[in-house]
Write a protein that holds these residues in place. Structure first.
Motif, PDB file in Angstrom:
ATOM      1  N   VAL A 199     -11.689   0.879 -11.202  1.00 36.05           N
ATOM      2  CA  VAL A 199     -10.368   1.134 -10.608  1.00 36.05           C
ATOM      3  C   VAL A 199      -9.977   2.594 -10.829  1.00 36.05           C
ATOM      4  O   VAL A 199      -9.491   3.274  -9.912  1.00 36.05           O
ATOM      5  CB  VAL A 199      -9.324   0.184 -11.219  1.00 36.05           C
ATOM      6  CG1 VAL A 199      -7.918   0.520 -10.712  1.00 36.05           C
ATOM      7  CG2 VAL A 199      -9.668  -1.269 -10.902  1.00 36.05           C
ATOM      8  N   ASN A 233     -11.090   9.159  -6.760  1.00 32.65           N
ATOM      9  CA  ASN A 233     -11.599   9.437  -5.415  1.00 32.65           C
ATOM     10  C   ASN A 233     -10.474   9.595  -4.399  1.00 32.65           C
ATOM     11  O   ASN A 233     -10.602  10.371  -3.443  1.00 32.65           O
ATOM     12  CB  ASN A 233     -12.552   8.320  -4.986  1.00 32.65           C
ATOM     13  CG  ASN A 233     -13.866   8.366  -5.739  1.00 32.65           C
ATOM     14  OD1 ASN A 233     -14.263   9.414  -6.258  1.00 32.65           O
ATOM     15  ND2 ASN A 233     -14.551   7.239  -5.831  1.00 32.65           N
ATOM     16  N   THR A 234      -9.367   8.887  -4.595  1.00 31.30           N
ATOM     17  CA  THR A 234      -8.199   9.100  -3.731  1.00 31.30           C
ATOM     18  C   THR A 234      -7.661  10.512  -3.905  1.00 31.30           C
ATOM     19  O   THR A 234      -7.344  11.196  -2.927  1.00 31.30           O
ATOM     20  CB  THR A 234      -7.104   8.063  -4.044  1.00 31.30           C
ATOM     21  OG1 THR A 234      -7.554   6.771  -3.656  1.00 31.30           O
ATOM     22  CG2 THR A 234      -5.817   8.384  -3.293  1.00 31.30           C
ATOM     23  N   ASN A 262     -11.853   4.858  -8.526  1.00 29.56           N
ATOM     24  CA  ASN A 262     -11.289   4.804  -7.176  1.00 29.56           C
ATOM     25  C   ASN A 262     -10.021   5.647  -7.071  1.00 29.56           C
ATOM     26  O   ASN A 262      -9.784   6.294  -6.041  1.00 29.56           O
ATOM     27  CB  ASN A 262     -10.987   3.356  -6.787  1.00 29.56           C
ATOM     28  CG  ASN A 262     -12.250   2.534  -6.586  1.00 29.56           C
ATOM     29  OD1 ASN A 262     -13.325   3.067  -6.360  1.00 29.56           O
ATOM     30  ND2 ASN A 262     -12.124   1.218  -6.681  1.00 29.56           N
ATOM     31  N   MET A 263      -9.213   5.662  -8.120  1.00 30.17           N
ATOM     32  CA  MET A 263      -8.007   6.495  -8.115  1.00 30.17           C
ATOM     33  C   MET A 263      -8.381   7.966  -8.072  1.00 30.17           C
ATOM     34  O   MET A 263      -7.767   8.758  -7.344  1.00 30.17           O
ATOM     35  CB  MET A 263      -7.158   6.172  -9.348  1.00 30.17           C
ATOM     36  CG  MET A 263      -6.604   4.753  -9.350  1.00 30.17           C
ATOM     37  SD  MET A 263      -5.866   4.250 -10.921  1.00 30.17           S
ATOM     38  CE  MET A 263      -4.312   5.127 -10.855  1.00 30.17           C
ATOM     39  N   GLN A 323      -4.302  -1.548  -5.027  1.00 29.13           N
ATOM     40  CA  GLN A 323      -4.812  -0.759  -3.909  1.00 29.13           C
ATOM     41  C   GLN A 323      -6.147  -0.116  -4.255  1.00 29.13           C
ATOM     42  O   GLN A 323      -6.970   0.144  -3.368  1.00 29.13           O
ATOM     43  CB  GLN A 323      -3.788   0.307  -3.517  1.00 29.13           C
ATOM     44  CG  GLN A 323      -4.166   1.128  -2.298  1.00 29.13           C
ATOM     45  CD  GLN A 323      -3.020   2.010  -1.819  1.00 29.13           C
ATOM     46  OE1 GLN A 323      -1.856   1.758  -2.125  1.00 29.13           O
ATOM     47  NE2 GLN A 323      -3.335   3.053  -1.080  1.00 29.13           N
ATOM     48  N   HIS A 324      -6.377   0.103  -5.537  1.00 25.02           N
ATOM     49  CA  HIS A 324      -7.608   0.765  -5.968  1.00 25.02           C
ATOM     50  C   HIS A 324      -8.606  -0.207  -6.597  1.00 25.02           C
ATOM     51  O   HIS A 324      -9.531   0.212  -7.299  1.00 25.02           O
ATOM     52  CB  HIS A 324      -7.276   1.909  -6.918  1.00 25.02           C
ATOM     53  CG  HIS A 324      -6.608   3.060  -6.220  1.00 25.02           C
ATOM     54  ND1 HIS A 324      -5.232   3.160  -6.116  1.00 25.02           N
ATOM     55  CD2 HIS A 324      -7.116   4.121  -5.554  1.00 25.02           C
ATOM     56  CE1 HIS A 324      -4.931   4.250  -5.441  1.00 25.02           C
ATOM     57  NE2 HIS A 324      -6.048   4.851  -5.085  1.00 25.02           N
ATOM     58  N   ARG A 349       0.826  -1.206   0.000  1.00 17.66           N
ATOM     59  CA  ARG A 349       0.000   0.000   0.000  1.00 17.66           C
ATOM     60  C   ARG A 349       0.859   1.256   0.000  1.00 17.66           C
ATOM     61  O   ARG A 349       1.931   1.297   0.593  1.00 17.66           O
ATOM     62  CB  ARG A 349      -0.918   0.024   1.225  1.00 17.66           C
ATOM     63  CG  ARG A 349      -2.064  -0.976   1.144  1.00 17.66           C
ATOM     64  CD  ARG A 349      -3.041  -0.812   2.298  1.00 17.66           C
ATOM     65  NE  ARG A 349      -4.223  -1.634   2.092  1.00 17.66           N
ATOM     66  CZ  ARG A 349      -5.293  -1.242   1.422  1.00 17.66           C
ATOM     67  NH1 ARG A 349      -5.352  -0.016   0.921  1.00 17.66           N
ATOM     68  NH2 ARG A 349      -6.328  -2.054   1.265  1.00 17.66           N
TER      69      ARG A 349
END
Length: 521
Positions: free
Chosen positions: A195, A201-202, A198-199, A172-173, A72
């Motif tokens: 995916v 959103n990070t 999600n990236m 991780q995503h 991570r």
């Protein structure tokens, strides 16, 4: 205690953990009663001989458990930190933005296209009503050209540490940890959009910003330093200035960016590409050829891949972006163009397998000194293809053996290409240096793989967007533009990458050099 074992087993043994454990007990003397768990560390298929084997590196845990399936990355809050502008949210831009956050900088991502879900609706309209949205298509939008064109993660990059980092960030995503194992990792067109979301959103969760349908129109400079960009909101038409150094990751199809750079005398040069067709076979046929069996892949093997390469008259002819169990897709980015590409879902389960079959094209092959000469050649070929396709997204096509023998195809096989095919004499109207080399290349490939050269396969024109036709010149060490400080040309669109992973690696490197630049000013 952990121990790694390298083993060579049949597909049936490789299909289950219990079978692998039994093999380790029989062949390596492992006491399976003490094994707490196993992990496949690497996996590849050896199909060179009639008997197929799977090469595995198996990590065996004795009386302990693994600490995690992937490494991570910690992303801190950066909402109050100095900002960097990232132009484009393809893999280069996404990984540049995430690396900036790691290093304590705030990324402001400007993406001309739509988010990954809205973009999908626009792409569906290409097949349904032959409409190409110039800002939201298979090349433009969140995730870039890779988001809906297969998600293959194989790269020949020698920077293994950086490559492993990219794959771990994907995991991780939400990507399957199988991408850390397989020799040719692949997320799948159906899995990758989530995916990517999600990236994003990070990035947002850490205080960065992502602005969709926001198109850069020019760089803002003070002397020989880039200090920001001007951009237009494509919904409202409002112009806005954004301040900060710039990581320019606009992708290989942003021709308006290349024209702007050329017009403003920002140093660029013509770059070689490859041009050809999408070659589509029945997946069962490719399985039979590659696995040396009339039964094809059988129960335990995946859809077969292939890689072909030869030289014809001093230029490479080769397969590109092979998509087993996939689709051929329309990848035009504007009017009067036909461009095709390929993609595969995660299960690679369709009835077809396709690849780009392309011929190397160098700038010296085109009689012009203009840095945009190769791009202009691309445009001419794509327009020629559109004219042959009834001036729609219906693609000109020809059976493979007919093409090699200069015969018109009176009918065409069923195809995955949703907008439809029209029979066309590709051998006649395609540029001669491309068509003649493809014909000779196909003869060679047919000799190397019996049954490959067949009229069951169809050529779908044209594959032109294999890479950027332009290179934006940058310093080898600082990765900054050769003249403009604060400008970091990045990824495939700048001419320094050739796929999802290599673009991600380049995005991280540009972020690191941008951070070093900010620390010096």
């Amino acid at each position: 205690m952990t121990t790694d074992y390298q083993i060579r087993v049949t597909p049936q043994v490789a299909a289950s953990e219990q079978s692998i454990l039994q093999f380790l007990a029989d062949e390596k003397g492992v006491d399976v009663t003490k094994v707490t768990t196993t992990r496949i560390v690497k996996r590849s298929i050896d199909a060179r001989q009639r008997n197929i084997f799977i090469n595995l590196t198996v990590r065996v845990y004795i009386n302990e458990f693994p600490s995690g399936d992937f490494q991570r990355t910690v992303y801190p809050q950066v909402d109050e930190k100095p900002q960097v502008l990232v132009i484009g949210e393809g893999p280069g831009g996404l990984f540049a933005a995430l690396r900036l956050i790691e290093l304590g900088y705030k990324p402001i991502v400007l993406e001309r296209g739509k988010n990954v879900h809205d973009r999908k609706r626009d792409m569906a309209l290409i097949a349904k009503i032959q409409k190409v949205d110039e800002e939201s298509n298979y090349c433009f939008g969140e995730g870039g050209a890779g988001a809906y064109s297969d998600g293959k993660l194989f790269t020949r990059s020698k920077k293994r540490g950086n490559v492993d980092k990219i794959l771990n960030v994907f995991c991780q995503h939400g990507a399957s940890t199988s991408i850390l194992v397989d020799a040719h990792p692949h997320i799948g067109t159906d899995k990758l959009p989530r995916v990517i979301e999600n990236m994003r959103n990070t990035i947002l969760g850490c205080g960065g910003q992502v602005h969709f349908q926001t198109k850069m129109t020019s760089l803002i400079t003070k002397g020989d330093t880039v200090v920001g960009v001007e951009a237009v909101d494509l919904n409202t038409g409002e112009q806005r200035c954004w301040n900060g150094p710039v990581i320019l990751a606009t992708g290989h199809s942003a021709r308006d960016v290349y024209r702007y750079l050329y017009r403003d005398n920002i140093e660029i040069e013509a770059k070689g590409i490859a041009v050809g067709v999408r070659l589509e076979h029945p997946a069962m046929l490719i399985d039979q050829i590659q696995y040396h069996s009339k039964q094809g892949r059988g129960k335990y093997l995946p859809a077969a891949e292939y890689s072909m390469v030869t030289q014809v008259d001093g230029r490479g002819v080769y397969s590109f972006c092979m998509c087993p169990g996939g689709f051929v897709i329309p990848a035009a980015t504007g009017p009067e163009q036909i461009v095709v590409n390929g993609m595969s879902p995660a299960n690679r389960g369709t009835k077809w397998s396709n690849s780009g079959m392309v011929v190397e094209l160098r700038p010296e092959d085109i009689d012009a000194d203009n840095p945009l000469a190769v791009m202009h050649y691309q445009e001419e070929v794509e327009k020629m293809c559109w004219q042959q396709g009834n001036r729609q997204q219906t693609a000109p096509a020809q059976r493979m053996a007919d093409f090699v023998n200069n015969r018109l195809s009176y009918d065409l096989p069923a195809s995955s290409y949703a907008p439809g095919l029209i029979s066309s004499p590709l051998h006649f109207w395609m540029p001669k240096p491309i068509a003649s080399r493809l014909q000779e290349g196909f003869k060679t490939f047919g000799r190397q793989a019996h049954g490959f050269l067949t009229n069951e396969a169809v050529l779908i024109a044209m594959e032109t967007r294999t890479s950027s036709p332009v290179r934006i010149l940058r310093d080898r060490e600082s990765l900054m533009h050769v003249r403009l400080q604060g400008l970091f040309p990045c990824g495939e669109g700048a001419g320094y990458a050739g796929g999802i992973v290599s673009a991600g690696v380049d995005g991280e490197r540009c972020a690191e050099q941008c951070a070093a630049y900010l620390q010096q000013i």
